[in-house]
Structure formats: structure tokens, C-alpha cells
Design an enzyme around this catalytic site. Structure first.
Site, PDB file in Angstrom:
ATOM      1  N   GLU A 169       0.836  -1.194   0.000  1.00 43.21           N
ATOM      2  CA  GLU A 169       0.000   0.000   0.000  1.00 43.21           C
ATOM      3  C   GLU A 169       0.873   1.246   0.000  1.00 43.21           C
ATOM      4  O   GLU A 169       1.718   1.427   0.880  1.00 43.21           O
ATOM      5  CB  GLU A 169      -0.921  -0.023   1.216  1.00 43.21           C
TER       6      GLU A 169
ATOM      7  N   PHE B 171      -1.047  -4.250  11.576  1.00 47.43           N
ATOM      8  CA  PHE B 171      -2.054  -4.733  10.630  1.00 47.43           C
ATOM      9  C   PHE B 171      -1.908  -6.223  10.343  1.00 47.43           C
ATOM     10  O   PHE B 171      -2.642  -6.765   9.511  1.00 47.43           O
ATOM     11  CB  PHE B 171      -1.955  -3.969   9.313  1.00 47.43           C
TER      12      PHE B 171
ATOM     13  N   HIS C  19      -1.368   1.581  15.768  1.00 46.29           N
ATOM     14  CA  HIS C  19      -0.312   1.908  14.805  1.00 46.29           C
ATOM     15  C   HIS C  19       1.042   2.130  15.480  1.00 46.29           C
ATOM     16  O   HIS C  19       1.932   2.738  14.883  1.00 46.29           O
ATOM     17  CB  HIS C  19      -0.668   3.190  14.028  1.00 46.29           C
TER      18      HIS C  19
ATOM     19  N   GLU D 137      -4.773  -6.575   3.116  1.00 46.87           N
ATOM     20  CA  GLU D 137      -3.597  -7.346   3.512  1.00 46.87           C
ATOM     21  C   GLU D 137      -3.797  -8.833   3.240  1.00 46.87           C
ATOM     22  O   GLU D 137      -2.862  -9.531   2.842  1.00 46.87           O
ATOM     23  CB  GLU D 137      -3.285  -7.108   4.990  1.00 46.87           C
TER      24      GLU D 137
ATOM     25  N   PHE E  50       1.927  -1.175   8.567  1.00 49.47           N
ATOM     26  CA  PHE E  50       2.192  -1.167  10.006  1.00 49.47           C
ATOM     27  C   PHE E  50       2.165  -2.613  10.494  1.00 49.47           C
ATOM     28  O   PHE E  50       1.281  -3.379  10.096  1.00 49.47           O
ATOM     29  CB  PHE E  50       1.131  -0.375  10.775  1.00 49.47           C
TER      30      PHE E  50
END
Length: 341
Positions: free
Chosen positions: A39, A96, A139, A70, A93
Site C-alpha cells: 500500500e 495490521f 499503529h 492485507e 504497520f
């Protein structure tokens, strides 16, 4: 602990992000099977500059922006790796990972074993870790131990530009899946100032750093500090502050899987005192593993042990609260004084 292997070409001082990009670019030029997907890795160049400039040189067939899925793109990277490619998939991150957990834990990590080695999965899962810039609980985690806990994946955590480049070359060339975890605060991007230290001279030639080789960032006689990522620099700051009071030896693990246990034991046998510093959570993680290995291998040499870690709680958004929970230089200084008095 081993020295970096290089050709000895002229060094240039680079940020960690630039060193990573240089390594990726070299591999893209030399191996048609290498490509990057993730991304915002193409037009944006990665939100932490991890792929900056690659689109302009290599085009969209090699540098691919993907949908926000993802599950989809990590699964696609696994399939491409099994088909003979060498994908670098950026998970924006580390937090994720839950969205693509099946693809990471049950496919990327296990398919070589499950297939009886009929297929390899030579891919790099590159991901940003760490807090200190107020991005809240979803995050800001490091989660080193989460990835290191499951067999089948190698786990890399660079702390300097020189290490970042050498480890990236090794990761891309490895025939097994590698999780390459870079700390946002170390990348050297303008809106997130880095501490002193991660920007280092980097050989212009490509070179590799062997996995499982920790690096002694500072020699000392009194206390061993074992750490990784951002907190290598926090430990070095603490060593400077304690100079004349306590002589710290700072061990940068660099890789968690494989782990250089002998480097830790060698240092602990010399100093007799161990402080483990980790931005990951306190319980069931890297800090506990290092302490366990040190006590199993050098119990008779140890007189004291301390852990400096994140508490077992979600990471706060508010700046004062985040600063309170994230281990700082002053926390390392206190831990050293506690066991050296």
C-alpha cells in the site's frame, strides 16, 4: 558476533530509509524475479520512505500499489514466491498483521514444511514498527515477539543504515520468508526526527550481514544491555550519561530469528549484570526470552537482571502518556543503577 562483509568501497552517509532503498534497487537491477508490492509503495514511495524513488526507475510492473487488503496482497506474495519470484511485500504497520494473519502464520511461515520442501517461500515481509509519535494503540506496536514466536520465519530488526542495507540484501536473497521490521523513528524522514546514530556511513557496493550475528555497539565491563531497533540508541545515550559511573556494554541483536544467544552469554559472563530493553510488551516476549537464555547458559555468572519494557497495556495516543509508557533513556539509566549499586 561477526563484522559486516563488504567490498570496502567508498562509504556514503545515508539515512536508514535511503540505505534500505539502495539495497532494494540493487536487487531489482540484478534479479528479474524481485519486485515490490504494498500500500502506497509506488506513487507515494512508502509512508516512511521505504520505497522512495523506486517507481521512477523500475516502473509499475516492478513497484506495485495494491488495494487495501492485507489478506489479498500478502497471499498473492506467498503465491508468487512459491512460483519462483522474490516478492518484497510491505505491510504498512506491523499492527495490521491481524488482517493477513492466516497468510503470514499458516502459509508464508509453514508452506515449505507442509509441502515437504517441495516449495520454498523466498519473500520479504517488510513492515514498520514502534511508537513515540502519537499514533495510538493500533499503529504503534513493535510485536517483535509475535513474529519471532512462530517457527518458519526469520525476523530482522536493523538499528542503523549500515545494518539496514546489509540485512536487506541478505533478506531478499534468502530462500526462506523473512520479516524485516524497521522502526519508524529511525528512518530519517523529515517529519519524524531520528535520534543521533541511525544515519551512518554505508558502503556503496552491495554487501550482506549474516543472520544470527549480533553486533556489539559499545564495549563495556560492568553491565550488559541487550536491545534492538530504536532502543539501541537509547541504550547508547544511557551509556554516555553513565560514563564514569558504570561501564555499559551494548549488544544490538539485529536479528531475532535466528538469535545470537552466544553473543549475549559471552557478554554476561564478562559483566555479571544484564539489562534487557525492549519496546515490545513486558510479558511473554523478547525480554523474557533473553533473560531465560542468559540464566540457562550463564546462571553462575549473573548477579542481577532487569527488564525495561512496555507495560502490558494498549499504547496511549496522548503524548505525555505515550512518553510515560515507552522506555526512555532515563529508564535504562535507572535500571543500570538499580543493579550496579
Amino acid at each position: 558476533m561477526a563484522e559486516t562483509e563488504s567490498e570496502g568501497a567508498t562509504d556514503s552517509e545515508l539515512t536508514m530509509s535511503r540505505a534500505m532503498v539502495d539495497a532494494i534497487a540493487t536487487e531489482l537491477r540484478e534479479n528479474d524475479d524481485v519486485f515490490v508490492m504494498g500500500e502506497d509503495v509506488a506513487d507515494y514511495g512508502g509512508i516512511f520512505d521505504s520505497t522512495e524513488g523506486l517507481l521512477e526507475e523500475f516502473g509499475r510492473e516492478k513497484i506495485m500499489d495494491v488495494p487495501i487488503s492485507e489478506t489479498g496482497f500478502i497471499g498473492a506474495a506467498v503465491g508468487a514466491a512459491q512460483a519462483g519470484m522474490r516478492p518484497i511485500a510491505e505491510l504498512m504497520f506491523a499492527d495490521f498483521f491481524g488482517v493477513g494473519m492466516d497468510q503470514i502464520y499458516n502459509q508464508m511461515a509453514k508452506n515449505t514444511y507442509m509441502s515437504g520442501a517441495a516449495v520454498n517461500v523466498p519473500m520479504v515481509l517488510m513492515t514498520a514498527v514502534g511508537g513515540t509519535y502519537n499514533d495510538a494503540a493500533q499503529h504503534s506496536q513493535t510485536l517483535y515477539g509475535t513474529f519471532a514466536h512462530l517457527p518458519g520465519m526469520k525476523v530482522v530488526v536493523p538499528s542503523t543504515a549500515a545494518d539496514a542495507k546489509g540485512l536487506m540484501h541478505t533478506a531478499i536473497r534468502d530462500d526462506d520468508p523473512v520479516v524485516y521490521m524497521f522502526h519508524k523513528r529511525l528512518m530519517g524522514i523529515g517529519w519524524m526526527p531520528a535520534p543521533e546514530g541511525p544515519k551512518t556511513p554505508v558502503p556503496e557496493d552491495d554487501y550482506t550481514i549474516e543472520f544470527g550475528e549480533a553486533d556489539r555497539k559499545r564495549e563495556g565491563e560492568d553491565v550488559t544491555v541487550v536491545t534492538l531497533g530504536l532502543h539501541v540508541h537509547r541504550a547508547l545515550e544511557a551509556a554516555d550519561e553513565l560514563a564514569g559511573e558504570s561501564d555499559l556494554e551494548v549488544i544490538d541483536l539485529r536479528t531475532l530469528v535466528p538469535l545470537d544467544t552466544e553473543a549475549v552469554l559471552e557478554s554476561v559472563r564478562k559483566t555479571g549484570r544484564l539489562v534487557v530493553v525492549d519496546e515490545d510488551y513486558h510479558s511473554f516476549g523478547v525480554s523474557g526470552e533473553i533473560v531465560a537464555r542468559a540464566t540457562e547458559g550463564a546462571l553462575d555468572d549473573l548477579s542481577a537482571v532487569r527488564r525495561v519494557t512496555m507495560p502490558d497495556a494498549p499504547i496511549p495516543y496522548a503524548r505525555p502518556l505515550e512518553q510515560e509508557v515507552n522506555p526512555g533513556t532515563e529508564d535504562i539509566v535507572k535500571a543500570v543503577r538499580d543493579i550496579h549499586d
